[in-house]
Write a protein that holds these residues in place. Structure first.
Motif, PDB file in Angstrom:
ATOM      1  N   PRO A 148       0.834  -1.208   0.000  1.00 38.03           N
ATOM      2  CA  PRO A 148       0.000   0.000   0.000  1.00 38.03           C
ATOM      3  C   PRO A 148       0.865   1.252   0.000  1.00 38.03           C
ATOM      4  CG  PRO A 148      -0.879  -1.603   1.548  1.00 38.03           C
ATOM      5  CD  PRO A 148       0.460  -2.145   1.087  1.00 38.03           C
ATOM      6  N   GLY A 149       0.472   2.215  -0.805  1.00 36.95           N
ATOM      7  CA  GLY A 149       1.226   3.448  -0.927  1.00 36.95           C
ATOM      8  C   GLY A 149       2.169   3.479  -2.103  1.00 36.95           C
ATOM      9  N   MET A 150       2.405   2.318  -2.745  1.00 43.48           N
ATOM     10  CA  MET A 150       3.305   2.300  -3.893  1.00 43.48           C
ATOM     11  C   MET A 150       2.749   3.161  -5.023  1.00 43.48           C
ATOM     12  SD  MET A 150       4.672  -1.644  -4.174  1.00 43.48           S
ATOM     13  CE  MET A 150       5.860  -1.202  -5.458  1.00 43.48           C
ATOM     14  N   PRO A 151       3.596   3.967  -5.682  1.00 47.08           N
ATOM     15  CA  PRO A 151       3.126   4.793  -6.802  1.00 47.08           C
ATOM     16  C   PRO A 151       2.779   3.946  -8.016  1.00 47.08           C
ATOM     17  CG  PRO A 151       5.500   5.016  -6.515  1.00 47.08           C
ATOM     18  CD  PRO A 151       5.009   4.216  -5.345  1.00 47.08           C
ATOM     19  N   LEU A 152       1.728   4.342  -8.705  1.00 41.27           N
ATOM     20  CA  LEU A 152       1.223   3.618  -9.869  1.00 41.27           C
ATOM     21  C   LEU A 152       0.877   4.605 -10.982  1.00 41.27           C
ATOM     22  CD1 LEU A 152      -1.366   1.337  -8.010  1.00 41.27           C
ATOM     23  CD2 LEU A 152       0.906   0.611  -8.796  1.00 41.27           C
ATOM     24  N   MET A 153       0.625   4.068 -12.171  1.00 39.44           N
ATOM     25  CA  MET A 153       0.040   4.832 -13.275  1.00 39.44           C
ATOM     26  C   MET A 153      -1.013   3.961 -13.938  1.00 39.44           C
ATOM     27  SD  MET A 153       3.095   6.991 -15.158  1.00 39.44           S
ATOM     28  CE  MET A 153       3.700   5.608 -16.158  1.00 39.44           C
ATOM     29  N   LEU A 154      -2.006   4.599 -14.520  1.00 41.56           N
ATOM     30  CA  LEU A 154      -3.033   3.873 -15.262  1.00 41.56           C
ATOM     31  C   LEU A 154      -3.473   4.730 -16.438  1.00 41.56           C
ATOM     32  CD1 LEU A 154      -4.988   1.461 -15.537  1.00 41.56           C
ATOM     33  CD2 LEU A 154      -6.581   2.705 -14.068  1.00 41.56           C
ATOM     34  N   GLY A 155      -3.443   4.152 -17.633  1.00 47.23           N
ATOM     35  CA  GLY A 155      -3.843   4.885 -18.822  1.00 47.23           C
ATOM     36  C   GLY A 155      -4.822   4.101 -19.663  1.00 47.23           C
ATOM     37  N   GLY A 156      -5.560   4.808 -20.509  1.00 38.83           N
ATOM     38  CA  GLY A 156      -6.496   4.136 -21.390  1.00 38.83           C
ATOM     39  C   GLY A 156      -7.308   5.124 -22.211  1.00 38.83           C
ATOM     40  N   TYR A 157      -8.222   4.569 -23.000  1.00 43.41           N
ATOM     41  CA  TYR A 157      -9.080   5.373 -23.885  1.00 43.41           C
ATOM     42  C   TYR A 157     -10.443   5.557 -23.208  1.00 43.41           C
ATOM     43  CZ  TYR A 157      -5.437   4.777 -27.348  1.00 43.41           C
ATOM     44  OH  TYR A 157      -4.231   4.809 -28.013  1.00 43.41           O
ATOM     45  N   SER A 158     -10.531   6.553 -22.336  1.00 43.88           N
ATOM     46  CA  SER A 158     -11.728   6.809 -21.542  1.00 43.88           C
ATOM     47  C   SER A 158     -12.906   7.198 -22.418  1.00 43.88           C
ATOM     48  CB  SER A 158     -11.457   7.935 -20.541  1.00 43.88           C
ATOM     49  OG  SER A 158     -10.348   7.627 -19.714  1.00 43.88           O
ATOM     50  N   GLN A 159     -14.120   6.862 -21.956  1.00 39.78           N
ATOM     51  CA  GLN A 159     -15.308   7.134 -22.776  1.00 39.78           C
ATOM     52  C   GLN A 159     -15.495   8.621 -23.051  1.00 39.78           C
ATOM     53  OE1 GLN A 159     -18.944   5.982 -20.860  1.00 39.78           O
ATOM     54  NE2 GLN A 159     -18.905   7.690 -19.437  1.00 39.78           N
ATOM     55  N   ASP A 160     -15.076   9.486 -22.115  1.00 43.74           N
ATOM     56  CA  ASP A 160     -15.288  10.914 -22.314  1.00 43.74           C
ATOM     57  C   ASP A 160     -14.224  11.548 -23.196  1.00 43.74           C
ATOM     58  OD1 ASP A 160     -13.506  10.349 -20.190  1.00 43.74           O
ATOM     59  OD2 ASP A 160     -13.688  12.395 -19.431  1.00 43.74           O
ATOM     60  N   ARG A 161     -13.094  10.845 -23.404  1.00 44.11           N
ATOM     61  CA  ARG A 161     -12.032  11.332 -24.296  1.00 44.11           C
ATOM     62  C   ARG A 161     -11.537  10.144 -25.117  1.00 44.11           C
ATOM     63  NH1 ARG A 161      -9.654  16.020 -22.393  1.00 44.11           N
ATOM     64  NH2 ARG A 161      -8.695  16.128 -24.458  1.00 44.11           N
ATOM     65  N   ALA A 162     -12.458   9.482 -25.802  1.00 43.80           N
ATOM     66  CA  ALA A 162     -12.181   8.192 -26.432  1.00 43.80           C
ATOM     67  C   ALA A 162     -11.183   8.263 -27.578  1.00 43.80           C
ATOM     68  CB  ALA A 162     -13.493   7.571 -26.931  1.00 43.80           C
ATOM     69  N   GLN A 163     -10.926   9.444 -28.104  1.00 45.42           N
ATOM     70  CA  GLN A 163     -10.053   9.551 -29.268  1.00 45.42           C
ATOM     71  C   GLN A 163      -8.586   9.780 -28.926  1.00 45.42           C
ATOM     72  OE1 GLN A 163     -11.277   8.838 -32.331  1.00 45.42           O
ATOM     73  NE2 GLN A 163     -13.090   8.365 -31.110  1.00 45.42           N
ATOM     74  N   ILE A 164      -8.290   9.969 -27.633  1.00 49.93           N
ATOM     75  CA  ILE A 164      -6.898  10.175 -27.232  1.00 49.93           C
ATOM     76  C   ILE A 164      -6.594   9.327 -26.010  1.00 49.93           C
ATOM     77  CG2 ILE A 164      -6.757  12.510 -28.168  1.00 49.93           C
ATOM     78  CD1 ILE A 164      -7.158  13.577 -25.362  1.00 49.93           C
ATOM     79  N   LEU A 165      -5.329   9.050 -25.805  1.00 55.63           N
ATOM     80  CA  LEU A 165      -4.885   8.259 -24.661  1.00 55.63           C
ATOM     81  C   LEU A 165      -4.729   9.186 -23.457  1.00 55.63           C
ATOM     82  CD1 LEU A 165      -4.021   5.440 -23.727  1.00 55.63           C
ATOM     83  CD2 LEU A 165      -1.699   5.969 -24.525  1.00 55.63           C
ATOM     84  N   MET A 166      -5.459   8.861 -22.376  1.00 52.57           N
ATOM     85  CA  MET A 166      -5.417   9.649 -21.147  1.00 52.57           C
ATOM     86  C   MET A 166      -4.836   8.788 -20.032  1.00 52.57           C
ATOM     87  SD  MET A 166      -7.093  12.647 -21.744  1.00 52.57           S
ATOM     88  CE  MET A 166      -7.861  13.158 -20.200  1.00 52.57           C
ATOM     89  N   ALA A 167      -4.131   9.415 -19.094  1.00 49.96           N
ATOM     90  CA  ALA A 167      -3.531   8.653 -18.008  1.00 49.96           C
ATOM     91  C   ALA A 167      -3.478   9.459 -16.727  1.00 49.96           C
ATOM     92  CB  ALA A 167      -2.121   8.201 -18.391  1.00 49.96           C
ATOM     93  N   ASP A 168      -3.547   8.737 -15.615  1.00 51.46           N
ATOM     94  CA  ASP A 168      -3.277   9.295 -14.290  1.00 51.46           C
ATOM     95  C   ASP A 168      -1.911   8.755 -13.881  1.00 51.46           C
ATOM     96  OD1 ASP A 168      -3.078  10.006 -11.651  1.00 51.46           O
ATOM     97  OD2 ASP A 168      -5.065   9.267 -11.063  1.00 51.46           O
ATOM     98  N   SER A 169      -0.940   9.634 -13.780  1.00 52.49           N
ATOM     99  CA  SER A 169       0.422   9.209 -13.464  1.00 52.49           C
ATOM    100  C   SER A 169       0.823   9.567 -12.040  1.00 52.49           C
ATOM    101  CB  SER A 169       1.413   9.848 -14.440  1.00 52.49           C
ATOM    102  OG  SER A 169       1.342  11.263 -14.370  1.00 52.49           O
TER     103      SER A 169
END
Length: 254
Positions: A148-169
Motif C-alpha cells: 500500500p502506498g506504492m506509486p502507480l500509473m493507469l492509462g487508457g481510452y476513456s469514454q469521455d475522451r475516447a479519441q486520445i490516450l489519457m492517463a493518471d500518473s
C-alpha cells in the motif's frame, strides 16, 4: 462494453452525478503521447459490435485486457477471436497498425453474466495474428508483491475522451480486496483492460515476465470503478494471468 465494470457491492456513481464513475473532482487524467514509453505499448481493443476497451502489449504477439470487454451480453457468450481488433498508436482516429486476433484465453471461472461475477477472473489474453510493430516494446509483467502506498500509473481510452490516450500518473495502491488490487487512479469506462503500471528496473527477472518497458511493468489490468468522489478503483493482479503467459512462453508462443 466501452467501460469499467461497476463493482458489485461497492457504491458507484449514478448517471445523474456530474462526476464520471471512477473519477474524482480533482481529475488527474491528462493526455499522454501514444508514441512514447510506456504508453506506446498501450493499445485500443475494438470489437465488431463497436465495443472498445484498452489493452497492453506484453509479448510480440500477446495483449492483456479485461475479460468483460470481450463479452456479448445478447448471446451471453464471449466474442470469437475473429471479432476482435487491436490498434497500435491510436490517436484521434489514426493508428500506426491494425492487427487482428488469432486466439483468446479467459479465466474459465469468470462469467460476466453471473449474478455476482468473480471479478478477480476478469482478464483476457489475446494472441495476435501477427507480431506487433517493431517499434512497440512489450511491457514486462510484474508478479512481485505490492505494498500500500506504492506509486502507480493507469492509462487508457476513456469514454469521455475516447479519441486520445489519457492517463493518471500520480496515483497509488490502496490495498487488496476480494482478490483485486484497490487503487486511487482516476479511470472511467473505456479504460477497462488498461495496464496498472508499477516502477521496475526495466528488465525481466525474478519479479517479471517480458521485455523492457521503459522502466514500467504491468501489475494488473483495470476492471472496475468504485464510488466517486472518494475514488477507489480496482484491477486484476497480473499474478492471475502470469502463469498462462509463462506457459505460452515455455511452449514457444510469442
Amino acid at each position: 462494453m466501452a467501460g469499467l465494470t461497476m463493482l458489485a457491492g461497492v457504491p458507484v456513481a449514478h448517471a445523474e452525478r456530474p462526476l464520471l464513475p471512477g473519477v474524482g473532482p480533482g481529475d488527474r487524467r491528462v493526455p499522454v503521447d501514444a508514441a512514447a514509453d510506456p504508453w506506446r505499448s498501450v493499445v485500443r481493443v475494438q470489437t465488431n459490435l463497436a465495443g472498445r476497451c484498452t489493452g497492453a502489449l506484453v509479448g510480440r504477439r500477446t495483449v492483456v485486457t479485461a475479460g468483460h470487454c470481450l463479452f456479448n451480453p445478447r448471446t451471453r457468450r464471449f466474442l470469437q477471436a475473429s471479432s476482435l481488433h487491436v490498434l497500435f498508436g491510436y490517436d484521434r482516429g489514426e493508428f500506426t497498425r491494425h492487427v487482428t486476433v488469432a486466439r483468446v484465453a479467459t479465466d474459465p471461472a469468470y462469467d460476466p453474466a453471473a449474478a455476482v461475477p468473480m471479478l478477480a477472473g476478469d482478464w483476457a489474453v489475446l494472441t495476435l495474428a501477427e507480431p506487433a510493430p517493431d517499434q512497440v516494446p512489450p511491457l514486462p509483467v510484474s508478479v512481485a508483491p505490492l505494498r500500500p502506498g506504492m506509486p502507480l500509473m493507469l492509462g487508457g481510452y476513456s469514454q469521455d475522451r475516447a479519441q486520445i490516450l489519457m492517463a493518471d500518473s500520480a496515483c497509488h495502491l490502496l490495498g487488496e480486496s476480494a482478490g483485486l488490487l484497490v487503487h486511487d487512479c482516476d479511470a472511467t469506462r473505456g479504460t477497462s483492460g488498461g495496464p496498472l503500471l508499477v516502477r521496475t528496473a526495466g528488465a525481466a527477472g525474478a519479479d517479471g515476465i517480458g521485455a523492457s518497458g521503459g522502466g514500467w511493468a504491468v501489475a494488473g489490468v483495470g476492471v472496475a470503478a468504485g464510488n466517486a468522489p472518494a475514488v477507489r478503483n480496482f484491477a486484476v493482479p497480473s499474478a492471475h494471468f502470469a502463469a498462462l503467459l509463462a506457459k505460452d512462453t515455455a511452449a514457444g508462443q510469442p
